[in-house]
Design an enzyme around this catalytic site. Structure first.
Site, PDB file in Angstrom:
ATOM      1  N   GLU A 199      66.341  51.171  66.756  1.00 28.42           N
ATOM      2  CA  GLU A 199      65.341  50.619  65.821  1.00 28.42           C
ATOM      3  C   GLU A 199      64.315  51.668  65.386  1.00 28.42           C
ATOM      4  OE1 GLU A 199      63.670  46.915  67.267  1.00 28.42           O
ATOM      5  OE2 GLU A 199      65.582  45.888  66.995  1.00 28.42           O
ATOM      6  N   GLU A 319      72.437  44.055  68.253  1.00 24.78           N
ATOM      7  CA  GLU A 319      71.482  43.084  68.816  1.00 24.78           C
ATOM      8  C   GLU A 319      71.468  41.874  67.900  1.00 24.78           C
ATOM      9  OE1 GLU A 319      67.491  44.271  69.917  1.00 24.78           O
ATOM     10  OE2 GLU A 319      68.183  46.284  70.482  1.00 24.78           O
TER      11      GLU A 319
END
Ligand code: AHR
Length: 517
Positions: A199, A319
């Site tokens: 991320e 995710e």
């Protein structure tokens, strides 16, 4: 939830819903046509991956609990190991997540008692480092699952990432591999899957960078990792920041442009929730996943356009989950991200898994986040565990949905939500593996069953059809210690020739498994 019309859906990649006449629906009947030749490619086993992060009680108190009577001598919780085995986990991601962006792997090797405790800033704790590279890779071996390590491209260096690959994968005699041998592991583990950070588009990330800066930095790490072991598969950090005003596609495009010669996958993430208690809206969340996948696939194609070498970059949806109650500022410390899942959450997870299967030609990795306690299908305390509602759809997909993803022709009533139009009441995916057909159907209607006629175009049913249904007394039903209200229940039903009539109960996930001739 208001019934609007009938929607005809071809579960085909990158095609919007095909509406054949938006006529008002007068009943709740559906038709599903199956042609076993109409496929979109292999379903990668790695779609049924999972994720363990040094976060809350996922590893410490979940996977690993030294001194517990439920753990073996090495510290692994044996009851958890058994529950995890039930999920047929194909790929296990570690050590984060946000945690990975300040994790220095050398802190987690050598004698456990001599490892340094470190301040952990992602989730506001102290990391003991007692669970490190050896403990993780040993766990993956016990599970017979493929490990996937996410390198620190936040505060870490190129050399650190490169030497982690060397430590895990090299058979040469170097100072790094001597350390591995000294620490008890003679042969390299040969870890294939490596993440280039996590991320990195999020300002919440330690070492957050602009797309250009990340692209340049990750490229140098990727080169060194690949030159250490040419067999590694590298996964770039794609978009996760969907805040208003953020052009998440631009991040993906820039990253693929920079890294295209070295990466095999681009990672994207998605979490959804039901903060307004709107069942119809929440059950339509997989539309968001469809959109993220289809937009990202187009962006990747655009970034690779002009190449003549057939280079592919696949999507790693590494995710995904329902996450909204145990979320926000207060989530720092030990008992955090401990979502207690309901039936409606399990139904959303089933639609997510169907979305992944319905995009199986571009999504080749997916990891439910996470595995134990932290937004997880398995929940422990010091005395035992229970299986959360979301365990069951994941288990049914992982065990049964394999082979080729089917493009199905589905004619089904639809409804509108505040955000979405023409959401089909039945969410459907299918797979064919030799002569075994599997159909996955979520009935998004909160009150009514839907009668469906399932017609085979090129085959016939050969015998009874297996049914697994995940359902419960109401959409807010949840499991707990000593209480299982939501689970998969099995039975069989009869099909005749080429047709199966089946009634999908309100708020249910049903998996049908048939042998065809
Ligand atoms: O899975 C929980 C967190 O969600 C992960 O650490 C991070 O990558 C994401 O924001």
């Amino acid at each position: 939830m208001k019934l609007t019309r009938r929607t005809v859906v071809t579960t085909a990649l990158l095609s919007p819903l095909i509406l054949r006449g938006a006529r008002a629906a007068d009943d709740l009947r559906a038709r599903i046509k199956v042609n076993t030749e109409n496929t979109r490619g292999e379903i990668d086993r790695k779609l049924y991956g999972n994720f363990v992060e040094h976060l809350g009680r996922c590893i410490d108190g979940g996977v690993f609990q030294e001194g517990s009577p439920l753990s073996n001598a090495a510290g692994y919780r044996q009851d958890v190991l058994e529950a995890v085995r039930g999920l047929d986990v194909s790929l296990l991601r570690w050590p984060g997540g946000n945690f990975s962006s300040n994790y220095h792997w050398m802190d987690g090797i050598g004698s456990r008692d001599e490892r340094p405790p470190r301040l952990e800033m992602a989730w506001g704790t102290v990391e003991s480092n007692r669970f490190g590279t050896h403990e993780f890779l040993d766990y993956a071996e016990q599970l017979k699952t493929e490990p996937y390590i996410c390198a620190n491209l936040g505060t870490g260096t190129w050399t650190e990432a490169q030497q982690w690959v060397e430590y895990c994968n090299s058979a040469l005699d170097t100072a790094i591999t001597r350390a591995r041998r000294k620490n008890g592991r003679k042969d390299p583990w040969k870890v294939t899957y490596w993440g280039l950070g996590n991320e990195m588009d999020g300002p919440w990330q330690m070492g957050h960078r602009s797309a250009e800066d990340y692209g340049k930095f990750a490229l140098e790490a990727a080169k060194l990792m690949r030159w250490t072991d040419p067999n590694v598969k590298l996964i770039a950090a794609g978009s996760s920041n969907y805040a208003a005003g953020v052009d998440w596609s631009l991040w993906n495009r820039t990253v693929v442009e920079h890294l295209q010669n070295y990466i095999d996958y681009l990672a994207i993430h998605l979490y959804v929730g039901n903060p307004n208690d709107d069942f119809g809206e929440f059950l339509a969340s997989s539309r968001l996943m469809d959109d993220k996948i289809e937009t990202t696939a187009k962006v990747i194609d655009g970034a690779l356009a002009g190449r003549t070498d057939g280079k592919k970059v696949y999507i790693a949806f590494d995710e995904y989950n329902v996450w909204y109650r145990a979320r926000g500022e207060g989530q720092r410390g030990r008992r955090i991200l401990e979502e207690h899942y309901t039936l409606e959450d399990a139904l959303v997870v089933a639609t997510f898994l169907s979305s992944l299967v319905n995009h199986a030609d571009v999504v080749k990795i997916a990891n439910m986040a996470q595995l134990v306690n932290v937004i997880a299908p398995i929940f422990t305390n010091d005395e035992g565990l229970f299986l959360q509602t979301i365990y069951y759809p994941l288990q049914l997909f992982a065990r049964n949905v394999r082979g080729k993803s089917l493009k199905l022709d589905v004619d089904v009533p639809a409804y509108n939500t505040k955000q979405w139009h023409d959401v089909p009441y039945l969410d459907v995916s299918g797979a064919i593996d030799g002569s075994d057909l599997v159909l996955n159907v979520v009935n998004r209607h909160k009150e009514q069953a839907i009668d469906a006629s399932i017609a085979l175009e090129d085959k016939s049913f050969a015998g009874a059809v297996g049914v697994n249904e995940v359902n419960g007394p109401d959409v807010k039903a949840a499991n707990d210690f000593g209480k299982t209200l939501v689970r998969a229940q099995s039975r069989a039903t009869n099909a005749r020739g080429k047709t199966l009539q089946y009634r999908f109960p309100a708020h249910s996930f049903t998996q049908l498994k048939a042998r065809l001739s």
